[in-house]
Design a protein around this motif. Structure first.
Motif, PDB file in Angstrom:
ATOM      1  N   VAL A 108      51.962  24.442  26.201  1.00 37.44           N
ATOM      2  CA  VAL A 108      50.567  24.351  26.639  1.00 37.44           C
ATOM      3  C   VAL A 108      50.146  25.724  27.163  1.00 37.44           C
ATOM      4  CG1 VAL A 108      48.914  23.217  28.172  1.00 37.44           C
ATOM      5  CG2 VAL A 108      50.875  21.928  27.264  1.00 37.44           C
ATOM      6  N   VAL A 109      49.080  26.288  26.601  1.00 36.30           N
ATOM      7  CA  VAL A 109      48.638  27.617  27.024  1.00 36.30           C
ATOM      8  C   VAL A 109      47.143  27.598  27.332  1.00 36.30           C
ATOM      9  CG1 VAL A 109      50.384  28.740  25.563  1.00 36.30           C
ATOM     10  CG2 VAL A 109      48.040  28.492  24.706  1.00 36.30           C
ATOM     11  N   HIS A 110      46.735  28.510  28.203  1.00 33.63           N
ATOM     12  CA  HIS A 110      45.310  28.785  28.361  1.00 33.63           C
ATOM     13  C   HIS A 110      45.067  30.234  27.950  1.00 33.63           C
ATOM     14  CE1 HIS A 110      45.485  31.313  31.975  1.00 33.63           C
ATOM     15  NE2 HIS A 110      46.203  30.402  32.627  1.00 33.63           N
ATOM     16  N   CYS A 111      43.800  30.631  27.871  1.00 32.59           N
ATOM     17  CA  CYS A 111      43.466  31.963  27.358  1.00 32.59           C
ATOM     18  C   CYS A 111      42.644  32.762  28.365  1.00 32.59           C
ATOM     19  CB  CYS A 111      42.728  31.856  26.030  1.00 32.59           C
ATOM     20  SG  CYS A 111      41.198  30.898  26.119  1.00 32.59           S
ATOM     21  N   SER A 112      42.754  32.408  29.639  1.00 29.42           N
ATOM     22  CA  SER A 112      41.953  33.060  30.680  1.00 29.42           C
ATOM     23  C   SER A 112      42.627  34.321  31.194  1.00 29.42           C
ATOM     24  CB  SER A 112      41.737  32.089  31.841  1.00 29.42           C
ATOM     25  OG  SER A 112      41.231  32.760  32.982  1.00 29.42           O
ATOM     26  N   GLY A 113      41.809  35.324  31.481  1.00 24.16           N
ATOM     27  CA  GLY A 113      42.346  36.546  32.059  1.00 24.16           C
ATOM     28  C   GLY A 113      42.533  36.447  33.560  1.00 24.16           C
ATOM     29  N   ALA A 114      41.764  35.580  34.216  1.00 22.88           N
ATOM     30  CA  ALA A 114      41.746  35.544  35.676  1.00 22.88           C
ATOM     31  C   ALA A 114      42.414  34.310  36.279  1.00 22.88           C
ATOM     32  CB  ALA A 114      40.302  35.623  36.171  1.00 22.88           C
ATOM     33  N   THR A 115      43.009  33.453  35.446  1.00 15.88           N
ATOM     34  CA  THR A 115      43.596  32.209  35.934  1.00 15.88           C
ATOM     35  C   THR A 115      45.113  32.289  35.940  1.00 15.88           C
ATOM     36  OG1 THR A 115      41.717  30.969  35.040  1.00 15.88           O
ATOM     37  CG2 THR A 115      43.684  29.713  35.608  1.00 15.88           C
ATOM     38  N   ASP A 116      45.700  31.922  37.066  1.00 14.07           N
ATOM     39  CA  ASP A 116      47.154  31.971  37.242  1.00 14.07           C
ATOM     40  C   ASP A 116      47.854  31.079  36.219  1.00 14.07           C
ATOM     41  OD1 ASP A 116      49.882  31.503  38.428  1.00 14.07           O
ATOM     42  OD2 ASP A 116      49.027  32.677  40.068  1.00 14.07           O
ATOM     43  N   ILE A 117      49.002  31.529  35.751  1.00 14.12           N
ATOM     44  CA  ILE A 117      49.784  30.729  34.815  1.00 14.12           C
ATOM     45  C   ILE A 117      50.226  29.421  35.447  1.00 14.12           C
ATOM     46  CG2 ILE A 117      51.965  31.846  35.440  1.00 14.12           C
ATOM     47  CD1 ILE A 117      52.870  31.511  32.551  1.00 14.12           C
ATOM     48  N   ASN A 118      50.397  29.415  36.772  1.00 10.77           N
ATOM     49  CA  ASN A 118      50.921  28.237  37.460  1.00 10.77           C
ATOM     50  C   ASN A 118      49.974  27.054  37.437  1.00 10.77           C
ATOM     51  OD1 ASN A 118      53.384  29.415  38.141  1.00 10.77           O
ATOM     52  ND2 ASN A 118      52.532  30.355  39.980  1.00 10.77           N
ATOM     53  N   ILE A 119      48.758  27.245  36.985  1.00 11.77           N
ATOM     54  CA  ILE A 119      47.833  26.121  36.849  1.00 11.77           C
ATOM     55  C   ILE A 119      48.352  25.129  35.804  1.00 11.77           C
ATOM     56  CG2 ILE A 119      46.327  27.008  35.011  1.00 11.77           C
ATOM     57  CD1 ILE A 119      43.927  26.071  36.707  1.00 11.77           C
ATOM     58  N   LEU A 120      49.265  25.603  34.949  1.00 15.18           N
ATOM     59  CA  LEU A 120      49.863  24.758  33.908  1.00 15.18           C
ATOM     60  C   LEU A 120      51.303  24.378  34.237  1.00 15.18           C
ATOM     61  CD1 LEU A 120      48.582  26.656  30.730  1.00 15.18           C
ATOM     62  CD2 LEU A 120      47.550  24.665  31.854  1.00 15.18           C
ATOM     63  N   ALA A 121      51.702  24.566  35.483  1.00 14.01           N
ATOM     64  CA  ALA A 121      53.097  24.347  35.866  1.00 14.01           C
ATOM     65  C   ALA A 121      53.554  22.901  35.710  1.00 14.01           C
ATOM     66  CB  ALA A 121      53.318  24.809  37.311  1.00 14.01           C
ATOM     67  N   GLY A 122      52.630  21.979  35.553  1.00 17.74           N
ATOM     68  CA  GLY A 122      52.989  20.582  35.351  1.00 17.74           C
ATOM     69  C   GLY A 122      53.608  20.304  33.989  1.00 17.74           C
ATOM     70  N   PHE A 123      53.525  21.279  33.098  1.00 22.22           N
ATOM     71  CA  PHE A 123      54.100  21.116  31.762  1.00 22.22           C
ATOM     72  C   PHE A 123      55.388  21.938  31.667  1.00 22.22           C
ATOM     73  CE2 PHE A 123      49.489  20.720  31.463  1.00 22.22           C
ATOM     74  CZ  PHE A 123      49.366  19.453  30.898  1.00 22.22           C
ATOM     75  N   PRO A 124      56.452  21.386  31.145  1.00 25.46           N
ATOM     76  CA  PRO A 124      57.718  22.116  31.075  1.00 25.46           C
ATOM     77  C   PRO A 124      57.611  23.441  30.327  1.00 25.46           C
ATOM     78  CG  PRO A 124      58.045  19.801  30.539  1.00 25.46           C
ATOM     79  CD  PRO A 124      56.566  20.018  30.603  1.00 25.46           C
ATOM     80  N   LEU A 125      56.808  23.457  29.268  1.00 25.80           N
ATOM     81  CA  LEU A 125      56.631  24.654  28.456  1.00 25.80           C
ATOM     82  C   LEU A 125      55.161  25.084  28.562  1.00 25.80           C
ATOM     83  CD1 LEU A 125      58.520  23.443  25.243  1.00 25.80           C
ATOM     84  CD2 LEU A 125      59.486  24.525  27.275  1.00 25.80           C
ATOM     85  N   HIS A 126      54.929  26.256  29.120  1.00 30.01           N
ATOM     86  CA  HIS A 126      53.528  26.679  29.286  1.00 30.01           C
ATOM     87  C   HIS A 126      53.435  28.196  29.296  1.00 30.01           C
ATOM     88  CE1 HIS A 126      55.136  26.347  33.417  1.00 30.01           C
ATOM     89  NE2 HIS A 126      54.313  27.356  33.715  1.00 30.01           N
ATOM     90  N   GLY A 127      52.211  28.677  29.077  1.00 33.18           N
ATOM     91  CA  GLY A 127      52.018  30.120  29.031  1.00 33.18           C
ATOM     92  C   GLY A 127      50.555  30.494  28.911  1.00 33.18           C
ATOM     93  N   VAL A 128      50.335  31.758  28.580  1.00 37.03           N
ATOM     94  CA  VAL A 128      48.984  32.307  28.460  1.00 37.03           C
ATOM     95  C   VAL A 128      48.914  33.192  27.220  1.00 37.03           C
ATOM     96  CG1 VAL A 128      47.187  33.713  29.548  1.00 37.03           C
ATOM     97  CG2 VAL A 128      48.719  32.325  30.973  1.00 37.03           C
ATOM     98  N   ILE A 129      47.833  33.057  26.463  1.00 34.73           N
ATOM     99  CA  ILE A 129      47.499  33.969  25.371  1.00 34.73           C
ATOM    100  C   ILE A 129      46.081  34.463  25.656  1.00 34.73           C
ATOM    101  CG2 ILE A 129      47.131  34.229  22.891  1.00 34.73           C
ATOM    102  CD1 ILE A 129      49.086  31.966  22.408  1.00 34.73           C
ATOM    103  N   TYR A 130      45.975  35.675  26.192  1.00 39.61           N
ATOM    104  CA  TYR A 130      44.690  36.186  26.682  1.00 39.61           C
ATOM    105  C   TYR A 130      44.166  37.323  25.800  1.00 39.61           C
ATOM    106  CZ  TYR A 130      41.680  39.227  29.573  1.00 39.61           C
ATOM    107  OH  TYR A 130      40.671  40.038  30.023  1.00 39.61           O
ATOM    108  N   PRO A 131      43.081  37.093  25.045  1.00 35.81           N
ATOM    109  CA  PRO A 131      42.485  38.166  24.245  1.00 35.81           C
ATOM    110  C   PRO A 131      41.620  39.077  25.113  1.00 35.81           C
ATOM    111  CG  PRO A 131      41.266  36.137  23.920  1.00 35.81           C
ATOM    112  CD  PRO A 131      42.411  35.801  24.848  1.00 35.81           C
TER     113      PRO A 131
END
Length: 254
Positions: free
Chosen positions: A86-109
């Motif tokens: 599970v990933v989000h694409c925000s530049g200003a949002t902490d990765i830990n907002i997705l910490a509820g999912f075992p596999l998570h990350g960020v792809i930020y353009p």
């Protein structure tokens, strides 16, 4: 790879189309507005959803491309368990907002994208962060399929990059608008400034910005600065901006 796109706006459209063109299967496109979900899903040969509970649990990647304020809400509503990343694409949002999912990350353009404007993603940098090194490496490899410039970063670095982009892009653009309005009031066209804008942008491709700084503030030309300040007396908000930026330039040690 099987992908679910959550969102139907600018980034969702560009990323979805890029992955679809490369042969990845876009399973679903979710949006609170079904018409928007359907419009993008029809291009990506995907199912359109306006109910988040219908999200499949068999995707490899869940790409959250909504406003920063909506990321938490979308993440909280996603069904559990999800076995994909599970990933989000925000530049200003902490990765830990997705910490509820075992596999998570960020792809930020690192780019402002508009879904109605064609853009090549190949030259756009993408900041990549993962919940662990394995996930980060996996997202890095995936992003290399659409961009030649993905790089690993942490949340603080990503926030700094987003802030720097606001200064370089959003703030410069509002200064362009001020310049446009100053000229318009004098029946002059903004086209007169386009060569100097382009020249400045070209210079900073190869040099540090402070090394190519020009103008009355750099020269300590107080006579010209006073004329500008006098001209701006009728627009105090622009006067304040001029003063602040002039002080920023003059306080630099060149």
């Amino acid at each position: 790879m099987n992908i679910v796109i959550l969102g139907s706006g600018n980034i969702a459209s560009h990323i979805g189309k890029a992955f679809h063109t490369l042969g990845h299967q876009i399973l679903q496109v979710y949006s609170r507005n079904w018409a928007n979900a359907h419009a993008l899903a029809s291009v990506l040969n995907a199912d359109a959803l306006d109910t988040i509970e219908e999200i499949t649990d068999r995707a490899d990647l869940y790409f959250i491309a909504v406003t920063d304020q909506a990321i938490q809400q979308v993440a909280d509503q996603l069904p559990e368990p999800l076995h994909g990343i599970v990933v989000h694409c925000s530049g200003a949002t902490d990765i830990n907002i997705l910490a509820g999912f075992p596999l998570h990350g960020v792809i930020y353009p690192v780019q402002g994208l508009s879904k109605d404007v064609t853009a090549s993603l190949r030259d756009i940098p993408f900041g990549i962060e993962g919940s662990d090194q394995k996930i980060a490496d996996s997202l890095l490899r995936l992003t290399r399929h659409i961009s030649a410039k993905p790089f690993l970063c942490n949340t603080e670095q990503r926030l700094a990059l987003h802030l720097a982009a606001v200064f370089a892009n959003n703030f410069s653009n509002v200064l362009f608008q001020i310049a446009y309005e100053i000229l318009k009031e004098q029946n002059l066209t903004f086209d007169l400034l386009k060569p100097i804008i382009l020249e400045t942008a070209q210079k900073v491709q190869k040099q540090i910005p402070k090394d190519v700084q020009t103008g009355p503030a750099k020269r300590r030309d107080m006579e010209t600065i006073q004329k500008h300040l006098q001209f701006l007396m009728k627009t105090p908000h622009w006067l304040k901006i001029y003063q602040e930026l002039t002080q920023e330039i003059t306080r630099k040690k060149h």
